[in-house]
Design an enzyme around this catalytic site. Sequence first.
Site, PDB file in Angstrom:
ATOM      1  N   HIS A 163       5.555   2.911  -9.862  1.00 29.51           N
ATOM      2  CA  HIS A 163       5.081   1.837  -8.970  1.00 29.51           C
ATOM      3  C   HIS A 163       5.446   0.504  -9.625  1.00 29.51           C
ATOM      4  O   HIS A 163       5.380   0.381 -10.852  1.00 29.51           O
ATOM      5  CB  HIS A 163       3.548   1.848  -8.846  1.00 29.51           C
ATOM      6  CG  HIS A 163       2.977   2.753  -7.806  1.00 29.51           C
ATOM      7  ND1 HIS A 163       1.786   3.438  -7.983  1.00 29.51           N
ATOM      8  CD2 HIS A 163       3.396   3.061  -6.542  1.00 29.51           C
ATOM      9  CE1 HIS A 163       1.507   4.133  -6.897  1.00 29.51           C
ATOM     10  NE2 HIS A 163       2.462   3.924  -6.001  1.00 29.51           N
ATOM     11  N   CYS A 255      -4.221  -0.959 -10.571  1.00 28.15           N
ATOM     12  CA  CYS A 255      -4.232   0.092  -9.541  1.00 28.15           C
ATOM     13  C   CYS A 255      -5.590   0.217  -8.866  1.00 28.15           C
ATOM     14  O   CYS A 255      -5.683   0.692  -7.746  1.00 28.15           O
ATOM     15  CB  CYS A 255      -3.936   1.459 -10.146  1.00 28.15           C
ATOM     16  SG  CYS A 255      -2.467   1.586 -11.128  1.00 28.15           S
TER      17      CYS A 255
HETATM   18  N1  ARG Z   1      -2.531   9.319  -9.709  1.00 24.54           N
HETATM   19  C1  ARG Z   1      -2.159   8.221  -8.881  1.00 24.54           C
HETATM   20  C2  ARG Z   1      -0.831   8.489  -8.195  1.00 24.54           C
HETATM   21  O1  ARG Z   1       0.038   9.078  -8.800  1.00 24.54           O
HETATM   22  C3  ARG Z   1      -2.086   6.960  -9.674  1.00 24.54           C
HETATM   23  C4  ARG Z   1      -1.830   5.749  -8.849  1.00 24.54           C
HETATM   24  C5  ARG Z   1      -1.707   4.507  -9.637  1.00 24.54           C
HETATM   25  N2  ARG Z   1      -1.684   3.365  -8.816  1.00 24.54           N
HETATM   26  C6  ARG Z   1      -0.912   2.289  -8.988  1.00 24.54           C
HETATM   27  N3  ARG Z   1      -1.102   1.266  -8.214  1.00 24.54           N
HETATM   28  N4  ARG Z   1       0.037   2.281  -9.868  1.00 24.54           N
HETATM   29  O2  ARG Z   1      -0.617   8.144  -7.064  1.00 24.54           O
END
Ligand code: ARG
Length: 260
Positions: A163, A255
């Site tokens: 991300h 996040c």
């Molecule tokens: N376990 C989550 C996923 O893989 C973590 C998300 C993290 N969020 C972020 N905005 N980076 O989707």
Amino acid sequence: MNNTVLLCPPIHFDVTYSINPWMKGEPVNSELVMKQWFHMKNTLEFLGAKTKLIGQWPLLPDMVFTANAGTVHNNKVVLSNFKHVERKMERQVFKQWFDERGYKTFVLPEDMNFEGCGDTIVSGNQMIAGYGFRSDLKAIRRAAEILELNLLPLKLKNPNFYHLDTCFSLLREDFAIYYPGAFSKHTINKVKDIELLAVSEEEANRFACNSIVFQDHVLMPAGNEGLKFLLTERGFDVHLLDTSEFLKSGGSLQCMALWI
Ligand code: ARG
């Protein structure tokens, strides 16, 4: 300036599947989960942010990462189309929350993957957006159109930094920290008019770029004293917070916070 943030108390947070390289099934300490999350919430409130809460659904352990719910701008919300089936149900829960509160929600076509503020940053009339893993180029284009923002698309190349908010953080309109290992040179050179400070691989792995920015405050994952020192010299007030339990899911502070 926007000072209201949507959080999700992590009462059902766990790592029960693996959809990113950090999710290795390490057991989560539920007491610590709560402690770390409340520390974040209390810090935000102490600094003057208003917090709103959404209830977590039992079978949606990643709902705590509210940044992934969508991208919010001027009372409009472009809702996420989660890439992985494990998270797809979250959209309906977040949609209902925003609909009930008078936001205008938008659902993208099913063939577009989009993960909201995991991959997008709105600054002025620009949307900086990452694509390649969780969000597609066509989806960020459509989201920018709906929100009437100019798009700066940045291709992500490193699966550990899947991300944009894991490898790029805009601390001020014209200043950002980023991890060079997450972008090609060609990609990062597209960022103009923003001074870029590179973080090391170790800092990136401690999710230093996954910081919450609120006015001159930066809430940053623990262990990044060196970076804290550098940013303090530049006028930021850096608060280091432990998020060990959330890192087991490949997430940290930014996040878990969606500015609405
Ligand atoms: N376990 C989550 C996923 O893989 C973590 C998300 C993290 N969020 C972020 N905005 N980076 O989707």
